[in-house]
Design a protein around this motif. Structure first.
Motif, PDB file in Angstrom:
ATOM      1  N   ASP A 129       0.828  -1.209   0.000  1.00 43.22           N
ATOM      2  CA  ASP A 129       0.000   0.000   0.000  1.00 43.22           C
ATOM      3  C   ASP A 129       0.864   1.261   0.000  1.00 43.22           C
ATOM      4  N   LYS A 130       2.212   1.070  -0.088  1.00 42.16           N
ATOM      5  CA  LYS A 130       3.156   2.185  -0.215  1.00 42.16           C
ATOM      6  C   LYS A 130       4.217   1.822  -1.246  1.00 42.16           C
ATOM      7  N   PHE A 131       3.798   1.426  -2.407  1.00 36.80           N
ATOM      8  CA  PHE A 131       4.725   0.955  -3.425  1.00 36.80           C
ATOM      9  C   PHE A 131       5.663   2.083  -3.865  1.00 36.80           C
ATOM     10  N   LYS A 132       6.973   1.790  -3.899  1.00 32.68           N
ATOM     11  CA  LYS A 132       7.967   2.815  -4.201  1.00 32.68           C
ATOM     12  C   LYS A 132       8.750   2.547  -5.483  1.00 32.68           C
ATOM     13  N   GLY A 133       8.578   1.365  -6.065  1.00 36.22           N
ATOM     14  CA  GLY A 133       9.281   1.086  -7.318  1.00 36.22           C
ATOM     15  C   GLY A 133      10.281  -0.030  -7.170  1.00 36.22           C
ATOM     16  N   ARG A 148      -1.323  -4.966  -9.697  1.00 37.35           N
ATOM     17  CA  ARG A 148      -2.722  -4.545  -9.726  1.00 37.35           C
ATOM     18  C   ARG A 148      -3.259  -4.142  -8.359  1.00 37.35           C
ATOM     19  N   GLU A 149      -2.706  -4.729  -7.283  1.00 38.15           N
ATOM     20  CA  GLU A 149      -3.201  -4.418  -5.937  1.00 38.15           C
ATOM     21  C   GLU A 149      -2.277  -3.470  -5.188  1.00 38.15           C
ATOM     22  N   VAL A 173      -0.772  -3.238 -14.224  1.00 43.50           N
ATOM     23  CA  VAL A 173      -0.997  -2.131 -13.295  1.00 43.50           C
ATOM     24  C   VAL A 173      -2.495  -1.896 -13.118  1.00 43.50           C
ATOM     25  N   PRO A 174      -2.879  -1.187 -12.032  1.00 44.09           N
ATOM     26  CA  PRO A 174      -4.303  -0.837 -11.839  1.00 44.09           C
ATOM     27  C   PRO A 174      -4.786   0.123 -12.917  1.00 44.09           C
ATOM     28  N   ASN A 175      -6.088   0.189 -13.092  1.00 44.52           N
ATOM     29  CA  ASN A 175      -6.658   1.072 -14.105  1.00 44.52           C
ATOM     30  C   ASN A 175      -6.419   2.550 -13.804  1.00 44.52           C
ATOM     31  N   GLY A 176      -6.189   2.891 -12.523  1.00 41.32           N
ATOM     32  CA  GLY A 176      -6.072   4.294 -12.143  1.00 41.32           C
ATOM     33  C   GLY A 176      -4.664   4.829 -12.100  1.00 41.32           C
ATOM     34  N   GLU A 220      -3.115  -2.720 -18.403  1.00 41.95           N
ATOM     35  CA  GLU A 220      -4.141  -2.655 -17.365  1.00 41.95           C
ATOM     36  C   GLU A 220      -4.872  -3.995 -17.398  1.00 41.95           C
ATOM     37  N   TYR A 221      -4.817  -4.695 -16.286  1.00 43.80           N
ATOM     38  CA  TYR A 221      -5.318  -6.075 -16.300  1.00 43.80           C
ATOM     39  C   TYR A 221      -6.314  -6.279 -15.179  1.00 43.80           C
TER      40      TYR A 221
END
Length: 226
Positions: A129-133, A148-149, A173-176, A220-221
């Motif tokens: 929930d804090k993805f940094k790369g 995606r999550e 990746v997520p749609n947003g 986007e999946y």
């Protein structure tokens, strides 16, 4: 700037052809191309170093390869008389791995991803929930990276360094998300199939890449990855 550089190259080619057609410059076009084609790699490398400093290692690798071939074609110095080509490539790949931002994320594995696939395949999912790369390296291998999550919070931006050589990479990746890709395709390429490109108000994933004889896709999946 990309358009301007391409325009300058076209103008130079036109001038050479014009001078050659009028007898002012007596040079064989075939000989000119066969001798100076490495200069294209040199220009690509310099262009990347100037316009995309975040991915300067990839630009430097292309620049070095171009210089080696150009020196050989001009009979100034032929490094291939002392070293086989593939060991040189492996050395450059090693430099990419060392100087990429991978080491930066080693202590943050929960919030980052660093898959390395060499003659193998990897399926990796990150739900931070804090993805940094992080980074992704595929050499004669393939990687499926499922984000995606994952959620991007810090400065609303995350950065991934991608190196693909004779391999493939799929990033889901997520749609947003807004996904921005910059890098160097050397007999390779990438495809950004996301729908929110250019929307800086959304969480942004920046991908700095060097792709050689391979490719990767960002998708986007919403289904299940097999």
């Amino acid at each position: 700037m990309r358009k301007n550089l391409f325009g300058v190259i076209i103008i130079l080619v036109g001038i050479i052809l014009l001078l050659n057609a009028n007898g002012i410059l007596d040079v064989s076009i075939g000989s000119l191309i066969s001798t100076f084609w490495p200069s294209v790699l040199i220009l690509i490398g310099l262009f990347s170093l100037i316009t995309n400093p975040a991915s300067k290692t990839g630009g430097l690798i292309v620049f070095i390869i171009g210089v080696m071939f150009q020196l050989r074609n001009l009979d100034y110095f032929n490094i291939f008389e002392y070293l086989e080509f593939w060991p040189v490539v492996l050395i450059l790949v090693g430099l990419w791995i060392i100087f990429s931002s991978q080491n930066k994320w080693q202590k943050q594995s929960k919030d980052a991803c660093n898959p390395i696939a060499v003659f193998s395949g990897i399926n990796l999912k990150n739900s931070s929930d804090k993805f940094k790369g992080g980074s992704a390296t595929a050499i004669f291998g393939g990687i499926d990276l499922d984000l995606r999550e994952a959620k991007i919070i810090d400065e609303n931006e995350a950065v991934i360094d991608v190196f693909v050589a004779f391999g493939g990479l799929d990033i889901y990746v997520p749609n947003g998300w807004n996904v921005v890709v910059k890098g160097i395709p050397l007999f390779g390429g990438w495809s950004n199939k996301t729908t929110n490109k250019g929307n800086d108000k959304l969480p942004t994933l920046r991908i700095n890449c060097f792709v050689m004889f391979g490719g990767f896709e960002i998708k986007e999946y919403t289904g299940v990855i097999n």
